[in-house]
Write a protein that holds these residues in place. Structure first.
Motif, PDB file in Angstrom:
ATOM      1  N   SER A 155      32.001  37.525  27.392  1.00  0.00           N
ATOM      2  CA  SER A 155      32.674  36.315  27.884  1.00  0.00           C
ATOM      3  C   SER A 155      32.855  35.303  26.765  1.00  0.00           C
ATOM      4  O   SER A 155      33.894  34.643  26.675  1.00  0.00           O
ATOM      5  N   SER A 156      31.867  35.188  25.895  1.00  0.00           N
ATOM      6  CA  SER A 156      31.946  34.213  24.795  1.00  0.00           C
ATOM      7  C   SER A 156      33.034  34.559  23.789  1.00  0.00           C
ATOM      8  O   SER A 156      33.532  33.685  23.087  1.00  0.00           O
ATOM      9  N   VAL A 157      33.417  35.822  23.744  1.00  0.00           N
ATOM     10  CA  VAL A 157      34.487  36.264  22.840  1.00  0.00           C
ATOM     11  C   VAL A 157      35.855  36.087  23.491  1.00  0.00           C
ATOM     12  O   VAL A 157      36.862  36.037  22.803  1.00  0.00           O
ATOM     13  N   GLY A 158      35.898  35.990  24.821  1.00  0.00           N
ATOM     14  CA  GLY A 158      37.160  35.794  25.522  1.00  0.00           C
ATOM     15  C   GLY A 158      37.483  36.822  26.584  1.00  0.00           C
ATOM     16  O   GLY A 158      38.541  36.764  27.209  1.00  0.00           O
ATOM     17  N   PHE A 159      36.591  37.776  26.824  1.00  0.00           N
ATOM     18  CA  PHE A 159      36.810  38.757  27.888  1.00  0.00           C
ATOM     19  C   PHE A 159      36.617  38.086  29.235  1.00  0.00           C
ATOM     20  O   PHE A 159      35.774  37.201  29.386  1.00  0.00           O
ATOM     21  N   GLN A 160      37.406  38.542  30.213  1.00  0.00           N
ATOM     22  CA  GLN A 160      37.294  38.032  31.574  1.00  0.00           C
ATOM     23  C   GLN A 160      37.117  39.201  32.532  1.00  0.00           C
ATOM     24  O   GLN A 160      37.728  40.260  32.362  1.00  0.00           O
ATOM     25  N   VAL A 161      36.297  38.976  33.543  1.00  0.00           N
ATOM     26  CA  VAL A 161      36.072  40.009  34.563  1.00  0.00           C
ATOM     27  C   VAL A 161      37.354  40.179  35.364  1.00  0.00           C
ATOM     28  O   VAL A 161      37.940  39.205  35.841  1.00  0.00           O
ATOM     29  N   THR A 162      37.798  41.427  35.499  1.00  0.00           N
ATOM     30  CA  THR A 162      39.012  41.723  36.268  1.00  0.00           C
ATOM     31  C   THR A 162      38.716  42.478  37.565  1.00  0.00           C
ATOM     32  O   THR A 162      39.521  42.458  38.479  1.00  0.00           O
ATOM     33  N   SER A 163      37.565  43.149  37.611  1.00  0.00           N
ATOM     34  CA  SER A 163      37.193  43.841  38.846  1.00  0.00           C
ATOM     35  C   SER A 163      35.708  44.168  38.832  1.00  0.00           C
ATOM     36  O   SER A 163      35.053  44.133  37.790  1.00  0.00           O
ATOM     37  N   ARG A 164      35.213  44.497  40.032  1.00  0.00           N
ATOM     38  CA  ARG A 164      33.807  44.855  40.208  1.00  0.00           C
ATOM     39  C   ARG A 164      33.743  46.095  41.077  1.00  0.00           C
ATOM     40  O   ARG A 164      34.341  46.138  42.151  1.00  0.00           O
ATOM     41  N   GLU A 165      33.012  47.070  40.625  1.00  0.00           N
ATOM     42  CA  GLU A 165      32.812  48.310  41.378  1.00  0.00           C
ATOM     43  C   GLU A 165      31.371  48.307  41.888  1.00  0.00           C
ATOM     44  O   GLU A 165      30.429  48.383  41.084  1.00  0.00           O
ATOM     45  N   GLU A 166      31.208  48.179  43.199  1.00  0.00           N
ATOM     46  CA  GLU A 166      29.882  47.986  43.806  1.00  0.00           C
ATOM     47  C   GLU A 166      28.914  49.125  43.515  1.00  0.00           C
ATOM     48  O   GLU A 166      27.771  48.899  43.165  1.00  0.00           O
ATOM     49  N   LYS A 167      29.345  50.346  43.689  1.00  0.00           N
ATOM     50  CA  LYS A 167      28.459  51.495  43.526  1.00  0.00           C
ATOM     51  C   LYS A 167      28.970  52.405  42.415  1.00  0.00           C
ATOM     52  O   LYS A 167      29.405  53.525  42.649  1.00  0.00           O
ATOM     53  N   ALA A 168      28.864  51.932  41.189  1.00  0.00           N
ATOM     54  CA  ALA A 168      29.399  52.675  40.048  1.00  0.00           C
ATOM     55  C   ALA A 168      28.496  53.838  39.633  1.00  0.00           C
ATOM     56  O   ALA A 168      28.957  54.956  39.433  1.00  0.00           O
ATOM     57  N   ARG A 169      27.199  53.564  39.486  1.00  0.00           N
ATOM     58  CA  ARG A 169      26.244  54.593  39.075  1.00  0.00           C
ATOM     59  C   ARG A 169      24.938  54.359  39.807  1.00  0.00           C
ATOM     60  O   ARG A 169      24.585  53.233  40.129  1.00  0.00           O
ATOM     61  N   GLN A 170      24.221  55.456  39.984  1.00  0.00           N
ATOM     62  CA  GLN A 170      22.931  55.357  40.635  1.00  0.00           C
ATOM     63  C   GLN A 170      21.849  55.767  39.646  1.00  0.00           C
ATOM     64  O   GLN A 170      21.994  56.764  38.930  1.00  0.00           O
ATOM     65  N   PHE A 171      20.777  54.976  39.610  1.00  0.00           N
ATOM     66  CA  PHE A 171      19.632  55.300  38.761  1.00  0.00           C
ATOM     67  C   PHE A 171      18.369  55.074  39.575  1.00  0.00           C
ATOM     68  O   PHE A 171      18.154  53.977  40.101  1.00  0.00           O
TER      69      PHE A 171
END
Length: 159
Positions: free
Chosen positions: A129-145
């Motif tokens: 974020s400090s470099v300028g990236f912005q969140v465009t989407s969120r995937e709730e269940k991407a990976r399970q650990f």
């Protein structure tokens, strides 16, 4: 600080930076299975669309980053790591990302960048974020650990 090419001689060094299965998933996503091996690193690095670099500071190697070409001027930043926990939080991650973007712009003609980061990796999200990236989407269940689902954020930056 500057970038140097990540060559075969550094593969064992990168493997040594990954201490456990959880960190392996947090850093590498599903690409690398645990335990990570030099052969897995070599296989990834052999792909034409992958360019990888190390960040050096006064001759010391402090970080790693991958750029993956997705389209003519679009690159994905992947597998970004600052080697030692003791030097994390000192701005190396931000500098590593900035230098990789500058390289991709000047050498590869890139003007669009994206990345994916697990939501639990708050330090990395702050860095991007400090470099300028912005969140465009969120995937709730991407990976399970270990029975827990890890949400994944997708971030983008256009120049």
């Amino acid at each position: 600080m500057h970038l140097i090419p990540f060559t075969e001689q550094y593969h064992p060094l990168l493997v040594s930076w990954i201490p456990d299965e959880e960190f392996n998933l947090l850093w590498g996503g599903p690409l690398y299975t645990w335990p990570i091996t030099i052969e897995q690193i070599a296989s990834q690095q052999a792909q034409n669309e992958v360019s990888s670099f190390l960040l050096t500071d006064d001759g010391n190697i402090v970080g790693f980053i991958e750029l993956i070409r997705e389209a003519e001027n679009s690159y994905r930043l992947c597998r970004i790591i600052i080697a030692a926990e003791a030097v994390r939080g000192r701005g190396y991650g931000k500098k590593l990302v900035e230098l990789a973007i500058q390289h991709a712009q000047s050498t590869l003609g890139a003007n669009n960048f994206n990345l994916a980061v697990f939501e639990r990796n708050e330090r990395a999200i702050h860095c991007y974020s400090s470099v300028g990236f912005q969140v465009t989407s969120r995937e709730e269940k991407a990976r399970q650990f270990q029975g827990q689902w890890w949400p994944l954020l997708r971030m983008e930056m256009a120049l």
